[in-house]
Write a protein that holds these residues in place. Structure first.
Motif, PDB file in Angstrom:
ATOM      1  N   MET A 154       6.653   9.849  -0.729  1.00  0.00           N
ATOM      2  CA  MET A 154       5.477   8.817  -0.856  1.00  0.00           C
ATOM      3  C   MET A 154       6.273   7.570   0.180  1.00  0.00           C
ATOM      4  O   MET A 154       7.414   7.236  -0.157  1.00  0.00           O
ATOM      5  CB  MET A 154       5.705   8.121  -2.218  1.00  0.00           C
ATOM      6  CG  MET A 154       4.597   7.134  -2.525  1.00  0.00           C
ATOM      7  SD  MET A 154       2.792   7.675  -2.366  1.00  0.00           S
ATOM      8  CE  MET A 154       2.647   8.631  -3.892  1.00  0.00           C
ATOM      9  N   VAL A 155       5.037   7.161   0.853  1.00  0.00           N
ATOM     10  CA  VAL A 155       5.567   6.026   1.583  1.00  0.00           C
ATOM     11  C   VAL A 155       4.901   4.629   1.138  1.00  0.00           C
ATOM     12  O   VAL A 155       3.653   4.646   0.942  1.00  0.00           O
ATOM     13  CB  VAL A 155       4.970   6.206   3.277  1.00  0.00           C
ATOM     14  CG1 VAL A 155       5.425   5.190   3.846  1.00  0.00           C
ATOM     15  CG2 VAL A 155       5.594   7.384   3.756  1.00  0.00           C
ATOM     16  N   TYR A 156       5.751   3.583   1.312  1.00  0.00           N
ATOM     17  CA  TYR A 156       5.122   2.262   1.077  1.00  0.00           C
ATOM     18  C   TYR A 156       5.156   1.227   2.135  1.00  0.00           C
ATOM     19  O   TYR A 156       6.317   1.134   2.662  1.00  0.00           O
ATOM     20  CB  TYR A 156       6.027   1.746  -0.202  1.00  0.00           C
ATOM     21  CG  TYR A 156       6.082   2.437  -1.481  1.00  0.00           C
ATOM     22  CD1 TYR A 156       4.722   2.262  -2.104  1.00  0.00           C
ATOM     23  CD2 TYR A 156       6.892   3.339  -1.905  1.00  0.00           C
ATOM     24  CE1 TYR A 156       4.612   2.966  -3.617  1.00  0.00           C
ATOM     25  CE2 TYR A 156       6.771   3.831  -3.197  1.00  0.00           C
ATOM     26  CZ  TYR A 156       5.821   4.008  -4.005  1.00  0.00           C
ATOM     27  OH  TYR A 156       5.457   4.471  -5.237  1.00  0.00           O
ATOM     28  N   LYS A 157       4.086   0.809   2.723  1.00  0.00           N
ATOM     29  CA  LYS A 157       4.161  -0.127   3.643  1.00  0.00           C
ATOM     30  C   LYS A 157       3.858  -1.486   2.828  1.00  0.00           C
ATOM     31  O   LYS A 157       2.898  -1.777   1.833  1.00  0.00           O
ATOM     32  CB  LYS A 157       3.274   0.057   4.378  1.00  0.00           C
ATOM     33  CG  LYS A 157       3.015   1.413   5.290  1.00  0.00           C
ATOM     34  CD  LYS A 157       4.179   1.503   6.132  1.00  0.00           C
ATOM     35  CE  LYS A 157       3.727   0.859   7.430  1.00  0.00           C
ATOM     36  NZ  LYS A 157       4.493   0.894   8.709  1.00  0.00           N
ATOM     37  N   ILE A 158       4.651  -2.493   3.405  1.00  0.00           N
ATOM     38  CA  ILE A 158       4.661  -3.837   2.745  1.00  0.00           C
ATOM     39  C   ILE A 158       4.499  -5.122   3.683  1.00  0.00           C
ATOM     40  O   ILE A 158       5.130  -4.992   4.656  1.00  0.00           O
ATOM     41  CB  ILE A 158       5.894  -3.928   1.810  1.00  0.00           C
ATOM     42  CG1 ILE A 158       6.334  -2.760   0.737  1.00  0.00           C
ATOM     43  CG2 ILE A 158       5.983  -5.364   1.267  1.00  0.00           C
ATOM     44  CD1 ILE A 158       7.391  -3.059  -0.202  1.00  0.00           C
ATOM     45  N   VAL A 186       0.714  -1.136  -0.075  1.00  0.00           N
ATOM     46  CA  VAL A 186       0.011   0.059  -0.098  1.00  0.00           C
ATOM     47  C   VAL A 186       0.923   1.158  -0.078  1.00  0.00           C
ATOM     48  O   VAL A 186       1.951   1.139   0.492  1.00  0.00           O
ATOM     49  CB  VAL A 186      -1.199  -0.031   1.243  1.00  0.00           C
ATOM     50  CG1 VAL A 186      -1.919  -1.167   1.208  1.00  0.00           C
ATOM     51  CG2 VAL A 186      -0.287  -0.011   2.743  1.00  0.00           C
ATOM     52  N   SER A 187       0.598   2.148  -0.749  1.00  0.00           N
ATOM     53  CA  SER A 187       1.159   3.531  -0.543  1.00  0.00           C
ATOM     54  C   SER A 187       0.512   4.554  -0.032  1.00  0.00           C
ATOM     55  O   SER A 187      -0.574   4.649   0.343  1.00  0.00           O
ATOM     56  CB  SER A 187       1.569   3.977  -2.148  1.00  0.00           C
ATOM     57  OG  SER A 187       0.324   4.196  -2.800  1.00  0.00           O
ATOM     58  N   PHE A 188       1.156   5.505   0.470  1.00  0.00           N
ATOM     59  CA  PHE A 188       0.445   6.576   1.347  1.00  0.00           C
ATOM     60  C   PHE A 188       1.475   7.849   0.943  1.00  0.00           C
ATOM     61  O   PHE A 188       2.486   7.985   0.999  1.00  0.00           O
ATOM     62  CB  PHE A 188       0.782   6.534   2.757  1.00  0.00           C
ATOM     63  CG  PHE A 188       0.348   7.675   3.586  1.00  0.00           C
ATOM     64  CD1 PHE A 188      -1.010   8.142   3.616  1.00  0.00           C
ATOM     65  CD2 PHE A 188       1.319   8.579   4.096  1.00  0.00           C
ATOM     66  CE1 PHE A 188      -1.475   9.221   4.438  1.00  0.00           C
ATOM     67  CE2 PHE A 188       1.025   9.595   4.736  1.00  0.00           C
ATOM     68  CZ  PHE A 188      -0.563   9.895   4.950  1.00  0.00           C
ATOM     69  N   LYS A 211      -3.669   4.509  10.328  1.00  0.00           N
ATOM     70  CA  LYS A 211      -4.477   4.192   9.085  1.00  0.00           C
ATOM     71  C   LYS A 211      -3.952   3.590   8.157  1.00  0.00           C
ATOM     72  O   LYS A 211      -4.569   2.670   7.348  1.00  0.00           O
ATOM     73  CB  LYS A 211      -4.913   5.564   8.925  1.00  0.00           C
ATOM     74  CG  LYS A 211      -5.899   5.634   7.614  1.00  0.00           C
ATOM     75  CD  LYS A 211      -6.342   7.083   7.203  1.00  0.00           C
ATOM     76  CE  LYS A 211      -6.994   7.029   5.917  1.00  0.00           C
ATOM     77  NZ  LYS A 211      -7.453   8.247   5.583  1.00  0.00           N
ATOM     78  N   VAL A 212      -2.864   3.808   7.624  1.00  0.00           N
ATOM     79  CA  VAL A 212      -1.972   3.159   6.677  1.00  0.00           C
ATOM     80  C   VAL A 212      -1.659   1.606   7.020  1.00  0.00           C
ATOM     81  O   VAL A 212      -1.841   0.731   6.292  1.00  0.00           O
ATOM     82  CB  VAL A 212      -0.573   3.793   6.155  1.00  0.00           C
ATOM     83  CG1 VAL A 212       0.002   3.318   4.970  1.00  0.00           C
ATOM     84  CG2 VAL A 212      -1.006   5.172   5.772  1.00  0.00           C
ATOM     85  N   ASN A 213      -1.212   1.367   8.362  1.00  0.00           N
ATOM     86  CA  ASN A 213      -1.074   0.037   8.598  1.00  0.00           C
ATOM     87  C   ASN A 213      -2.273  -1.012   8.839  1.00  0.00           C
ATOM     88  O   ASN A 213      -2.575  -2.061   8.422  1.00  0.00           O
ATOM     89  CB  ASN A 213      -0.410  -0.122  10.167  1.00  0.00           C
ATOM     90  CG  ASN A 213       0.971   0.535  10.078  1.00  0.00           C
ATOM     91  OD1 ASN A 213       1.691   0.482   9.258  1.00  0.00           O
ATOM     92  ND2 ASN A 213       1.558   0.753  11.565  1.00  0.00           N
TER      93      ASN A 213
END
Length: 161
Positions: A151-155, A70-72, A102-104
Protein backbone atom coordinates in the motif's frame (compact mmCIF):
# COMPACT_ATOMS: atom_id res chain seq x y z
CA UNK A 1 1.93 6.84 20.62
CA UNK A 2 -1.26 8.68 19.76
CA UNK A 3 -3.42 6.98 17.13
CA UNK A 4 -5.31 9.34 14.89
CA UNK A 5 -8.41 8.85 12.84
CA UNK A 6 -8.19 9.80 9.20
CA UNK A 7 -11.36 11.54 8.10
CA UNK A 8 -13.27 10.01 5.20
CA UNK A 9 -11.76 12.54 2.81
CA UNK A 10 -8.21 11.59 3.88
CA UNK A 11 -7.42 14.75 5.82
CA UNK A 12 -5.52 14.85 9.12
CA UNK A 13 -4.66 18.00 11.03
CA UNK A 14 -0.92 18.20 11.73
CA UNK A 15 -0.71 21.65 13.30
CA UNK A 16 2.37 21.81 15.56
CA UNK A 17 3.13 18.15 14.80
CA UNK A 18 5.31 18.42 11.69
CA UNK A 19 8.74 16.89 12.06
CA UNK A 20 11.10 19.18 10.24
CA UNK A 21 14.41 17.71 9.16
CA UNK A 22 16.20 19.38 6.29
CA UNK A 23 18.00 16.12 5.51
CA UNK A 24 14.72 15.03 3.88
CA UNK A 25 15.66 17.34 1.01
CA UNK A 26 18.67 15.11 0.33
CA UNK A 27 16.55 12.00 -0.25
CA UNK A 28 16.11 13.20 -3.82
CA UNK A 29 19.84 12.60 -4.36
CA UNK A 30 19.72 8.95 -3.30
CA UNK A 31 20.51 6.57 -6.17
CA UNK A 32 17.89 4.18 -7.48
CA UNK A 33 17.81 1.86 -10.51
CA UNK A 34 18.87 3.69 -13.68
CA UNK A 35 19.37 6.92 -11.70
CA UNK A 36 22.76 6.73 -9.97
CA UNK A 37 22.58 10.43 -9.00
CA UNK A 38 19.01 10.28 -7.73
CA UNK A 39 15.97 12.05 -9.10
CA UNK A 40 16.60 13.84 -12.40
CA UNK A 41 14.36 16.71 -11.22
CA UNK A 42 16.77 17.65 -8.42
CA UNK A 43 17.88 21.25 -8.96
CA UNK A 44 15.82 21.52 -12.15
CA UNK A 45 12.24 22.12 -11.00
CA UNK A 46 11.40 25.09 -8.78
CA UNK A 47 9.39 22.76 -6.51
CA UNK A 48 12.37 20.44 -6.02
CA UNK A 49 15.44 20.87 -3.81
CA UNK A 50 17.58 22.81 -3.55
CA UNK A 51 15.43 25.40 -5.33
CA UNK A 52 12.35 24.70 -3.19
CA UNK A 53 12.09 27.04 -0.23
CA UNK A 54 12.30 25.86 3.36
CA UNK A 55 8.98 25.06 5.03
CA UNK A 56 9.11 28.07 7.36
CA UNK A 57 9.50 30.35 4.32
CA UNK A 58 6.50 28.73 2.61
CA UNK A 59 4.03 28.93 5.49
CA UNK A 60 3.56 30.27 8.98
CA UNK A 61 4.09 27.18 11.13
CA UNK A 62 2.06 28.69 13.97
CA UNK A 63 -1.05 28.53 11.78
CA UNK A 64 -3.08 25.39 11.03
CA UNK A 65 -1.68 22.66 8.77
CA UNK A 66 -3.10 19.39 7.46
CA UNK A 67 -2.02 16.31 5.57
CA UNK A 68 -4.18 15.34 2.63
CA UNK A 69 -3.66 11.64 2.08
CA UNK A 70 -4.47 9.35 -0.81
CA UNK A 71 -3.74 5.66 -0.84
CA UNK A 72 -2.92 3.34 -3.69
CA UNK A 73 -3.17 -0.43 -3.54
CA UNK A 74 0.16 -1.33 -5.08
CA UNK A 75 -0.34 -5.06 -4.58
CA UNK A 76 -3.55 -5.03 -6.64
CA UNK A 77 -1.73 -3.11 -9.35
CA UNK A 78 1.10 -5.67 -9.30
CA UNK A 79 -1.39 -8.52 -9.59
CA UNK A 80 -3.13 -6.77 -12.50
CA UNK A 81 0.16 -6.22 -14.30
CA UNK A 82 1.21 -9.84 -13.76
CA UNK A 83 -2.07 -11.09 -15.19
CA UNK A 84 -1.52 -8.94 -18.30
CA UNK A 85 2.25 -9.50 -18.53
CA UNK A 86 3.13 -12.77 -16.79
CA UNK A 87 6.81 -12.55 -17.80
CA UNK A 88 7.38 -9.20 -16.13
CA UNK A 89 9.84 -8.91 -13.27
CA UNK A 90 8.86 -7.60 -9.84
CA UNK A 91 10.61 -4.32 -10.66
CA UNK A 92 8.59 -3.94 -13.86
CA UNK A 93 5.28 -4.56 -12.09
CA UNK A 94 6.11 -1.92 -9.44
CA UNK A 95 7.41 0.68 -11.89
CA UNK A 96 6.11 4.11 -10.90
CA UNK A 97 5.70 5.14 -14.54
CA UNK A 98 2.59 2.95 -14.74
CA UNK A 99 0.75 4.15 -11.66
CA UNK A 100 2.28 7.26 -10.09
CA UNK A 101 0.94 9.93 -12.51
CA UNK A 102 -2.66 8.86 -11.80
CA UNK A 103 -2.09 8.79 -8.04
CA UNK A 104 -0.29 12.16 -8.12
CA UNK A 105 -3.23 13.65 -10.04
CA UNK A 106 -5.65 12.23 -7.47
CA UNK A 107 -3.57 13.79 -4.66
CA UNK A 108 -3.53 17.13 -6.44
CA UNK A 109 -7.31 17.01 -6.93
CA UNK A 110 -7.93 16.12 -3.27
CA UNK A 111 -5.66 18.94 -2.08
CA UNK A 112 -7.37 21.45 -4.39
CA UNK A 113 -10.77 20.28 -3.19
CA UNK A 114 -9.77 20.69 0.46
CA UNK A 115 -8.43 24.19 -0.27
CA UNK A 116 -11.47 25.31 -2.25
CA UNK A 117 -13.08 28.46 -0.90
CA UNK A 118 -10.66 28.75 2.03
CA UNK A 119 -7.49 30.81 2.47
CA UNK A 120 -5.23 27.75 2.14
CA UNK A 121 -2.37 26.58 -0.04
CA UNK A 122 -0.82 23.18 -0.62
CA UNK A 123 2.28 21.40 -1.77
CA UNK A 124 2.45 17.81 -2.99
CA UNK A 125 6.11 17.58 -2.04
CA UNK A 126 6.61 18.75 1.54
CA UNK A 127 9.86 16.75 1.75
CA UNK A 128 11.41 19.21 -0.70
CA UNK A 129 10.83 21.90 1.94
CA UNK A 130 12.31 19.87 4.80
CA UNK A 131 9.27 18.06 6.24
CA UNK A 132 9.93 14.47 7.23
CA UNK A 133 6.55 13.17 6.11
CA UNK A 134 7.19 9.54 7.08
CA UNK A 135 8.22 10.35 10.66
CA UNK A 136 5.37 12.82 11.03
CA UNK A 137 2.83 10.28 9.75
CA UNK A 138 4.22 7.53 11.99
CA UNK A 139 4.07 9.85 15.00
CA UNK A 140 0.38 10.34 14.22
CA UNK A 141 -0.24 6.59 14.05
CA UNK A 142 -0.42 6.22 10.27
CA UNK A 143 0.98 2.94 8.97
CA UNK A 144 3.32 4.41 6.39
CA UNK A 145 6.70 3.00 5.43
CA UNK A 146 9.52 3.90 3.08
CA UNK A 147 9.65 1.63 0.03
CA UNK A 148 6.16 0.19 0.57
CA UNK A 149 5.44 -3.35 -0.59
CA UNK A 150 1.65 -3.34 -0.86
CA UNK A 151 0.00 0.00 0.00
CA UNK A 152 1.35 3.39 -1.06
CA UNK A 153 0.38 6.63 0.63
CA UNK A 154 0.91 9.95 -1.12
CA UNK A 155 0.68 12.99 1.15
CA UNK A 156 0.23 16.68 0.44
CA UNK A 157 0.68 19.40 3.02
CA UNK A 158 -1.96 22.12 3.30
CA UNK A 159 -1.37 25.33 5.22
CA UNK A 160 -3.38 28.38 6.19
CA UNK A 161 -2.33 31.50 4.38
Amino acid sequence: MMVITVLSNGVVEVTNKLIIDYRARDWCKLPYPLHPKGCPNFNHKPTCPPRACFIENWCNLSKRTWFVIVSFDLQSHINKMLSKYPDWTDRQTRCVLYWQPKVNKQLENEAKLFCAFKPLKYTTCPEAMGVNVIKTAKQLGLSITPRPKDMVYKIALVAEI
